[in-house]
Design a protein around this motif. Sequence first.
Motif, mmCIF file in Angstrom:
data_model
loop_
_atom_site.group_PDB
_atom_site.id
_atom_site.type_symbol
_atom_site.label_atom_id
_atom_site.label_comp_id
_atom_site.label_asym_id
_atom_site.label_seq_id
_atom_site.Cartn_x
_atom_site.Cartn_y
_atom_site.Cartn_z
ATOM 1 N N THR A 72 0.815 -1.214 0.000
ATOM 2 C CA THR A 72 0.000 0.000 0.000
ATOM 3 C C THR A 72 0.852 1.270 0.000
ATOM 4 O O THR A 72 0.339 2.362 -0.132
ATOM 5 C CB THR A 72 -0.912 0.028 1.246
ATOM 6 N N VAL B 55 1.906 4.975 -3.099
ATOM 7 C CA VAL B 55 0.716 4.956 -3.967
ATOM 8 C C VAL B 55 0.853 5.978 -5.088
ATOM 9 O O VAL B 55 0.573 5.674 -6.260
ATOM 10 C CB VAL B 55 -0.559 5.243 -3.133
ATOM 11 N N ARG C 204 3.295 4.865 -7.760
ATOM 12 C CA ARG C 204 2.739 3.780 -8.590
ATOM 13 C C ARG C 204 1.699 4.325 -9.568
ATOM 14 O O ARG C 204 1.668 3.955 -10.732
ATOM 15 C CB ARG C 204 2.137 2.681 -7.704
ATOM 16 N N ASP D 254 -5.607 2.619 -9.118
ATOM 17 C CA ASP D 254 -5.051 1.936 -7.938
ATOM 18 C C ASP D 254 -5.112 0.416 -8.092
ATOM 19 O O ASP D 254 -4.191 -0.302 -7.711
ATOM 20 C CB ASP D 254 -5.778 2.371 -6.665
ATOM 21 N N ARG D 255 -6.228 -0.049 -8.658
ATOM 22 C CA ARG D 255 -6.361 -1.502 -8.852
ATOM 23 C C ARG D 255 -5.301 -1.984 -9.845
ATOM 24 O O ARG D 255 -4.632 -2.986 -9.626
ATOM 25 C CB ARG D 255 -7.770 -1.812 -9.363
ATOM 26 N N SER E 202 -2.526 -0.674 -10.459
ATOM 27 C CA SER E 202 -1.141 -0.523 -9.983
ATOM 28 C C SER E 202 -0.864 -1.354 -8.724
ATOM 29 O O SER E 202 0.225 -1.304 -8.171
ATOM 30 C CB SER E 202 -0.805 0.948 -9.722
ATOM 31 N N SER E 203 -1.870 -2.131 -8.299
ATOM 32 C CA SER E 203 -1.628 -2.948 -7.104
ATOM 33 C C SER E 203 -1.956 -4.435 -7.280
ATOM 34 O O SER E 203 -1.484 -5.261 -6.520
ATOM 35 C CB SER E 203 -2.406 -2.382 -5.913
ATOM 36 N N SER F 51 8.065 -1.235 -5.475
ATOM 37 C CA SER F 51 6.624 -0.971 -5.552
ATOM 38 C C SER F 51 6.147 -0.797 -7.001
ATOM 39 O O SER F 51 4.956 -0.840 -7.273
ATOM 40 C CB SER F 51 6.273 0.280 -4.741
ATOM 41 N N THR G 81 4.336 -4.097 -9.939
ATOM 42 C CA THR G 81 2.971 -4.418 -10.403
ATOM 43 C C THR G 81 2.497 -3.488 -11.520
ATOM 44 O O THR G 81 2.016 -3.979 -12.548
ATOM 45 C CB THR G 81 1.996 -4.405 -9.212
#
Lengths: 212, 331
Positions: free
Chosen positions: A2, A5, A8, B9-10, B12-13, B165, B168
């Motif tokens: 997490t 963020v 990413r 977010d989905r 990238s995770s 990180s 993904t």
Amino acid sequence: MTEHVVLRRAVLIAGAALLGAYLSIAALTQTPLNPVKLRYYDEMNALTEPYLSQNWMLFAPDPLSDDRGILARAKCANGRATGFYDVSRPYVARVQHDRFFPSRINRLVSGTITQMDSPDPVLARLRNKEMEKKKRPVPLLPYEKTSRKEAETFLARYSLSQLSNVCDGSPSAVQVRMYVHELPSWSRRKDSSARGTTRFEDLKWRNAEDVG
Amino acid sequence: MKKFISTVDRWSSVPFGVVGVSGTRALLGFVGLMFYVSQYADRDYLFGPDAVLPWREFVAQVHSNGSFSLYAWSSSEAWFQLVFHLGLITALMVTLGIGGRAGLACHWVFLWSLYERQPVLLDGGDNLAYLVLPMLLATRCYDRFSFSSGRAKRLGRRLPTQVRSLATPLHNLGVVAIASQMCLVYVVSGLYKVQGQMWQDGTALFYVLRVPEFAFPGVSNLIYHNDFLVVAGTYMTVIFLVYFPLGVLVPALRPWAAAMSISFHVAIGLCMGLTGFALTMIACDLVFLDKELGKAVSAVANLAVRPIRRARNEKEPGGRAVEVTLAEESV
């Protein structure tokens, strides 16, 4: 995970933008001829060459529909010319009998002949229109002449390598005959006597030393 | 906006398509390996210093293309053999899933070098392979179907968390890149076919299957002598190619579109002798079959494990009885 963020998200969005740009450029270089492609093709092609170059015409607009190959004959030191040998057919036969990753030697000839017959699409369209109007088509451009000459030299060299046993192993010159056998058309498919037509073109004799 | 952020977010995770890209990597490695193996006997004639395309001419071509090739570095026989055999070994490693992304990058370099040595041999499959291999580098394509030594994971742990990180999002971008590339291939190929007279007339298969280079003696004639098969096969090819992206965009249609593509390319591989091209296309189609491939692998694994379990179960009662007897004796 997490953490990071924002990082990413940023990488995903930037990567998506980059991917979108690549796909747009690739699509523009690959679409059939259209006004936008005519205007920007050179710039886009410069961006994709050489590592992202692609060609997805795959048996299109029309698939190969004839039997193409070459025959070759040699001249010996005493000036005697041998008969013509089919130097491409044996490798095609090899492909027909090997369905699992066959050798690609046959493509040395078929690929070279196809390249000689595949002009720039704009020039091809122009020449077709002039032929329809019964005008004299645009002659070969300098770069087309150069690439044709290179292809002819390659075919002569290939033929020479295939005729290594003639003239006691040292032929002094070689001549290539390119043939195109047009197979019977769809309308004659039930006609067992139909054989199609064959056209051929004899290339100039080439000295073995010049092409070897 | 919230929906957009939650989608970002989905993506990238949660890694998507790990099994699919692993299959793509393994199959592309195999196709590359077979390229080396199938040309092995003719390697000197096709790629060596004294090949049918002379070394000097090849070097001049590489320079004029603004490209590179390891085979252009030296005209010595030893260098050629070294590079060729290293390329072959690297392709084997990629197939088996050894060497990680570094091995995959080396495979691309070796393969590109070989392609540049004799470009006239190449087809659409080779073209797709050299585009997709760099895309695979971004993905977790070694997570499955590989003999991992765990070194990559250990090295990965040494990287800063910021870099780790990004694994993904980069993986998902790689998967989308391969999927988009496939859509481009199919749509462009379909658009060109739509313009062709033979494809419009429904007779293209009749013509192409008679060309000796693509004919399968004893089989091709069964197809091109059947009017229905020729017309249906020709039209289905065009319709399938043009509508492929639609098929993969709708999740319910995705496995069907991919399965149809695989069947289509199996037929091309068998009937036209284009094994390398067909398997490369199938390899890239696997990105659309992630779940199905995962299920198939699990089913195969279960089938393989079942006899072992059964054998163990059969042994166990006997084994326990022996233990009990021994225990009673010792008492």
